[in-house]
Design an enzyme around this catalytic site. Sequence first.
Site, PDB file in Angstrom:
ATOM      1  CE1 TYR A  28      -6.239  10.222 -12.141  1.00  0.00           C
ATOM      2  CE2 TYR A  28      -6.663  11.567 -13.655  1.00  0.00           C
ATOM      3  CZ  TYR A  28      -6.267  10.514 -13.428  1.00  0.00           C
ATOM      4  OH  TYR A  28      -5.462   9.928 -14.385  1.00  0.00           O
ATOM      5  CE  LYS A  51      -2.636  10.207 -12.225  1.00  0.00           C
ATOM      6  NZ  LYS A  51      -1.461   9.077 -11.630  1.00  0.00           N
ATOM      7  CG  ASN A 109       0.930   1.943 -13.223  1.00  0.00           C
ATOM      8  OD1 ASN A 109       0.429   2.832 -14.230  1.00  0.00           O
ATOM      9  ND2 ASN A 109       0.156   0.899 -12.821  1.00  0.00           N
ATOM     10  CG  ASP A 155      -1.936   1.184   1.203  1.00  0.00           C
ATOM     11  OD1 ASP A 155      -1.647   2.274   0.678  1.00  0.00           O
ATOM     12  OD2 ASP A 155      -3.087   0.982   2.145  1.00  0.00           O
ATOM     13  CB  VAL A 156       1.926   3.536  -2.822  1.00  0.00           C
ATOM     14  CG1 VAL A 156       2.405   2.373  -3.516  1.00  0.00           C
ATOM     15  CG2 VAL A 156       0.629   4.220  -3.261  1.00  0.00           C
TER      16      VAL A 156
END
Length: 254
Positions: free
Chosen positions: A157, A161, A91, A64-65
Amino acid sequence: MRLKDKVVVLTGASSGIGKEVTLLFAKEGANIVAAARRLEKLNDLVEIDKRKEYAGEIYPVETDVTKDEDIEQLIDMTIEKYGRIDVLINNAGVLDNYQSVEHVDDDTWYNIFDVNVHGLMKLTRKAIPFMRKNKSGVIINTASVGGLHGMRGGLGYVATKHAVVGMSKNIAYMYANEGIRCNVVAPGNIATDISKKIKEPDMETLDKLMAGYKLFPVAGDPKDLAKTYLYLASDDSTFVNGAVIVVDGGWTAY
Protein backbone atom coordinates in the site's frame (compact mmCIF):
# COMPACT_ATOMS: atom_id res chain seq x y z
CA MET A 1 -22.91 25.52 -8.75
CA ARG A 2 -19.13 25.62 -9.02
CA LEU A 3 -19.07 22.69 -11.46
CA LYS A 4 -22.06 23.54 -13.62
CA ASP A 5 -22.06 21.36 -16.78
CA LYS A 6 -18.56 19.99 -16.11
CA VAL A 7 -18.00 16.39 -17.23
CA VAL A 8 -16.33 14.33 -14.52
CA VAL A 9 -15.07 10.74 -14.67
CA LEU A 10 -14.69 9.29 -11.18
CA THR A 11 -13.54 5.78 -10.26
CA GLY A 12 -14.28 4.08 -6.97
CA ALA A 13 -17.58 5.96 -6.93
CA SER A 14 -19.77 3.38 -5.24
CA SER A 15 -18.81 3.93 -1.60
CA GLY A 16 -16.74 5.90 0.87
CA ILE A 17 -14.90 8.95 -0.45
CA GLY A 18 -15.99 8.34 -4.04
CA LYS A 19 -19.66 8.20 -3.10
CA GLU A 20 -19.56 11.51 -1.24
CA VAL A 21 -17.56 13.20 -4.00
CA THR A 22 -20.10 11.99 -6.58
CA LEU A 23 -23.07 13.36 -4.63
CA LEU A 24 -21.40 16.69 -3.86
CA PHE A 25 -20.35 17.16 -7.48
CA ALA A 26 -23.90 16.40 -8.69
CA LYS A 27 -25.21 19.01 -6.26
CA GLU A 28 -22.70 21.48 -7.71
CA GLY A 29 -23.98 20.88 -11.25
CA ALA A 30 -21.48 18.39 -12.67
CA ASN A 31 -22.32 15.46 -14.90
CA ILE A 32 -20.50 12.55 -13.28
CA VAL A 33 -19.60 9.32 -15.02
CA ALA A 34 -19.51 7.21 -11.88
CA ALA A 35 -17.36 4.10 -12.24
CA ALA A 36 -17.02 1.13 -9.90
CA ARG A 37 -17.27 -2.64 -9.89
CA ARG A 38 -20.56 -2.74 -7.96
CA LEU A 39 -23.24 -1.59 -10.38
CA GLU A 40 -26.01 -1.94 -7.81
CA LYS A 41 -24.26 0.56 -5.55
CA LEU A 42 -23.87 2.97 -8.46
CA ASN A 43 -27.57 2.67 -9.23
CA ASP A 44 -28.28 3.59 -5.61
CA LEU A 45 -26.39 6.84 -6.22
CA VAL A 46 -28.53 7.55 -9.27
CA GLU A 47 -31.66 7.15 -7.15
CA ILE A 48 -30.31 9.56 -4.53
CA ASP A 49 -29.55 12.04 -7.30
CA LYS A 50 -33.09 11.80 -8.66
CA ARG A 51 -34.69 12.01 -5.23
CA LYS A 52 -32.76 15.11 -4.21
CA GLU A 53 -33.14 16.64 -7.67
CA TYR A 54 -29.52 17.68 -7.95
CA ALA A 55 -28.54 19.89 -10.86
CA GLY A 56 -26.02 17.40 -12.24
CA GLU A 57 -26.45 13.92 -13.67
CA ILE A 58 -24.93 10.70 -12.36
CA TYR A 59 -24.22 8.24 -15.16
CA PRO A 60 -23.19 4.80 -13.82
CA VAL A 61 -20.66 2.63 -15.65
CA GLU A 62 -19.65 -0.74 -14.24
CA THR A 63 -15.85 -0.69 -14.33
CA ASP A 64 -12.94 -2.78 -13.09
CA VAL A 65 -9.82 -0.62 -13.41
CA THR A 66 -7.63 -3.73 -13.65
CA LYS A 67 -9.24 -4.60 -16.99
CA ASP A 68 -8.03 -2.77 -20.08
CA GLU A 69 -11.34 -3.28 -21.88
CA ASP A 70 -13.23 -1.65 -19.01
CA ILE A 71 -10.93 1.38 -19.06
CA GLU A 72 -11.37 1.76 -22.81
CA GLN A 73 -15.14 1.44 -22.48
CA LEU A 74 -15.36 3.96 -19.64
CA ILE A 75 -13.65 6.74 -21.58
CA ASP A 76 -15.30 5.86 -24.90
CA MET A 77 -18.77 5.95 -23.30
CA THR A 78 -17.99 9.28 -21.67
CA ILE A 79 -16.93 10.85 -24.96
CA GLU A 80 -19.88 9.34 -26.79
CA LYS A 81 -22.36 10.71 -24.25
CA TYR A 82 -20.82 14.07 -23.35
CA GLY A 83 -18.18 14.81 -25.96
CA ARG A 84 -15.41 15.74 -23.55
CA ILE A 85 -13.75 15.12 -20.16
CA ASP A 86 -13.22 18.11 -17.90
CA VAL A 87 -12.20 16.31 -14.72
CA LEU A 88 -10.73 12.86 -14.11
CA ILE A 89 -10.63 11.56 -10.54
CA ASN A 90 -8.62 8.38 -10.03
CA ASN A 91 -10.08 7.31 -6.70
CA ALA A 92 -10.35 3.51 -6.97
CA GLY A 93 -8.00 1.81 -4.55
CA VAL A 94 -7.43 -1.19 -2.34
CA LEU A 95 -5.46 -1.98 0.79
CA ASP A 96 -3.02 -4.81 1.25
CA ASN A 97 -3.06 -7.08 4.30
CA TYR A 98 -0.58 -4.87 6.17
CA GLN A 99 2.17 -7.20 5.04
CA SER A 100 5.84 -6.47 5.60
CA VAL A 101 8.43 -7.15 2.92
CA GLU A 102 9.17 -10.45 4.64
CA HIS A 103 5.60 -11.68 4.37
CA VAL A 104 4.11 -10.04 1.29
CA ASP A 105 2.86 -12.59 -1.23
CA ASP A 106 3.01 -12.12 -4.98
CA ASP A 107 -0.76 -12.14 -5.55
CA THR A 108 -1.34 -9.33 -3.06
CA TRP A 109 1.60 -7.32 -4.39
CA TYR A 110 0.56 -7.53 -8.02
CA ASN A 111 -3.14 -6.91 -7.29
CA ILE A 112 -2.56 -3.73 -5.31
CA PHE A 113 -0.29 -2.36 -8.04
CA ASP A 114 -2.84 -3.29 -10.71
CA VAL A 115 -5.56 -1.29 -8.96
CA ASN A 116 -3.70 1.58 -7.31
CA VAL A 117 -1.00 2.25 -9.93
CA HIS A 118 -1.55 0.53 -13.26
CA GLY A 119 -5.27 1.32 -13.44
CA LEU A 120 -4.60 4.97 -12.64
CA MET A 121 -1.90 5.24 -15.28
CA LYS A 122 -3.93 3.54 -17.99
CA LEU A 123 -7.04 5.58 -17.33
CA THR A 124 -5.07 8.82 -17.38
CA ARG A 125 -3.27 7.75 -20.54
CA LYS A 126 -6.62 7.13 -22.22
CA ALA A 127 -8.26 10.35 -21.02
CA ILE A 128 -5.52 12.93 -21.41
CA PRO A 129 -5.57 13.23 -25.23
CA PHE A 130 -9.13 14.56 -24.96
CA MET A 131 -7.99 17.12 -22.39
CA ARG A 132 -5.08 18.15 -24.61
CA LYS A 133 -7.48 18.61 -27.50
CA ASN A 134 -9.54 21.03 -25.37
CA LYS A 135 -6.46 22.70 -23.86
CA SER A 136 -7.92 22.21 -20.39
CA GLY A 137 -8.49 19.54 -17.81
CA VAL A 138 -8.17 18.60 -14.18
CA ILE A 139 -6.82 15.31 -12.84
CA ILE A 140 -7.17 14.47 -9.16
CA ASN A 141 -5.52 11.34 -7.80
CA THR A 142 -6.31 9.82 -4.43
CA ALA A 143 -3.15 8.85 -2.59
CA SER A 144 -2.86 8.65 1.19
CA VAL A 145 -0.64 9.79 4.00
CA GLY A 146 0.85 6.38 3.22
CA GLY A 147 2.25 8.01 0.09
CA LEU A 148 4.25 10.42 2.24
CA HIS A 149 5.26 8.31 5.23
CA GLY A 150 6.58 4.78 5.55
CA MET A 151 4.36 3.38 8.28
CA ARG A 152 0.82 4.24 7.29
CA GLY A 153 0.07 0.84 5.81
CA GLY A 154 1.65 -2.36 4.63
CA LEU A 155 4.57 -2.43 2.21
CA GLY A 156 2.44 -2.76 -0.92
CA TYR A 157 0.00 0.00 0.00
CA VAL A 158 2.74 2.44 0.96
CA ALA A 159 4.68 1.66 -2.23
CA THR A 160 1.66 2.23 -4.48
CA LYS A 161 0.68 5.50 -2.84
CA HIS A 162 4.23 6.82 -3.12
CA ALA A 163 3.98 5.91 -6.81
CA VAL A 164 0.72 7.84 -7.14
CA VAL A 165 2.37 10.97 -5.73
CA GLY A 166 5.35 10.66 -8.07
CA MET A 167 3.25 10.03 -11.17
CA SER A 168 0.98 12.95 -10.34
CA LYS A 169 3.88 15.40 -10.06
CA ASN A 170 5.26 14.18 -13.37
CA ILE A 171 1.89 14.61 -15.10
CA ALA A 172 1.41 18.03 -13.51
CA TYR A 173 4.64 19.43 -14.91
CA MET A 174 4.42 17.64 -18.23
CA TYR A 175 1.08 19.17 -19.23
CA ALA A 176 1.04 22.45 -17.29
CA ASN A 177 1.57 24.49 -20.45
CA GLU A 178 -1.53 22.93 -22.02
CA GLY A 179 -4.01 24.03 -19.36
CA ILE A 180 -4.06 20.66 -17.60
CA ARG A 181 -3.60 20.40 -13.85
CA CYS A 182 -2.89 17.28 -11.78
CA ASN A 183 -3.08 17.22 -7.99
CA VAL A 184 -3.19 14.69 -5.19
CA VAL A 185 -5.43 14.29 -2.18
CA ALA A 186 -3.72 12.40 0.65
CA PRO A 187 -6.33 11.34 3.21
CA GLY A 188 -5.50 10.18 6.69
CA ASN A 189 -7.86 7.95 8.64
CA ILE A 190 -11.27 8.34 7.00
CA ALA A 191 -14.38 6.46 8.10
CA THR A 192 -15.00 4.20 5.10
CA ASP A 193 -15.50 0.47 4.65
CA ILE A 194 -12.24 -0.15 2.78
CA SER A 195 -10.57 -1.80 5.77
CA LYS A 196 -13.43 -4.30 6.09
CA LYS A 197 -12.01 -6.13 3.08
CA ILE A 198 -8.82 -6.98 4.97
CA LYS A 199 -8.55 -10.64 5.84
CA GLU A 200 -5.89 -12.20 8.03
CA PRO A 201 -3.69 -9.10 8.38
CA ASP A 202 -0.02 -9.37 9.25
CA MET A 203 -0.36 -8.63 12.97
CA GLU A 204 3.33 -7.79 13.47
CA THR A 205 3.03 -4.96 10.96
CA LEU A 206 -0.43 -3.94 12.14
CA ASP A 207 0.68 -3.70 15.77
CA LYS A 208 3.51 -1.33 14.83
CA LEU A 209 1.20 0.74 12.66
CA MET A 210 -1.38 1.01 15.43
CA ALA A 211 1.22 2.34 17.84
CA GLY A 212 1.36 5.51 15.74
CA TYR A 213 -2.36 5.52 14.99
CA LYS A 214 -3.26 5.63 18.67
CA LEU A 215 -1.57 9.02 18.94
CA PHE A 216 -4.47 10.53 16.98
CA PRO A 217 -7.32 8.01 16.74
CA VAL A 218 -9.87 10.33 15.10
CA ALA A 219 -11.55 9.24 11.87
CA GLY A 220 -12.53 11.88 9.33
CA ASP A 221 -15.87 12.06 7.56
CA PRO A 222 -15.85 11.37 3.79
CA LYS A 223 -18.29 14.26 3.36
CA ASP A 224 -15.70 16.69 4.70
CA LEU A 225 -13.01 15.20 2.49
CA ALA A 226 -15.21 15.58 -0.60
CA LYS A 227 -14.94 19.37 -0.25
CA THR A 228 -11.21 19.16 -1.00
CA TYR A 229 -11.94 17.41 -4.30
CA LEU A 230 -14.49 20.10 -5.10
CA TYR A 231 -11.90 22.81 -4.52
CA LEU A 232 -9.35 21.09 -6.76
CA ALA A 233 -11.90 20.42 -9.51
CA SER A 234 -13.24 23.98 -9.54
CA ASP A 235 -11.84 27.25 -10.83
CA ASP A 236 -11.03 28.18 -7.21
CA SER A 237 -7.76 26.26 -7.64
CA THR A 238 -6.64 27.37 -11.10
CA PHE A 239 -3.02 27.91 -10.00
CA VAL A 240 -2.76 24.77 -7.88
CA ASN A 241 -0.80 22.14 -9.80
CA GLY A 242 1.44 19.27 -8.71
CA ALA A 243 0.29 19.73 -5.12
CA VAL A 244 -0.32 17.08 -2.48
CA ILE A 245 -3.07 18.16 -0.12
CA VAL A 246 -3.03 16.24 3.15
CA VAL A 247 -6.45 15.87 4.77
CA ASP A 248 -5.85 13.98 8.00
CA GLY A 249 -7.13 16.17 10.82
CA GLY A 250 -3.59 16.81 11.99
CA TRP A 251 -2.50 13.19 12.39
CA THR A 252 0.81 13.63 10.56
CA ALA A 253 1.45 17.00 12.24
CA TYR A 254 2.48 15.15 15.40
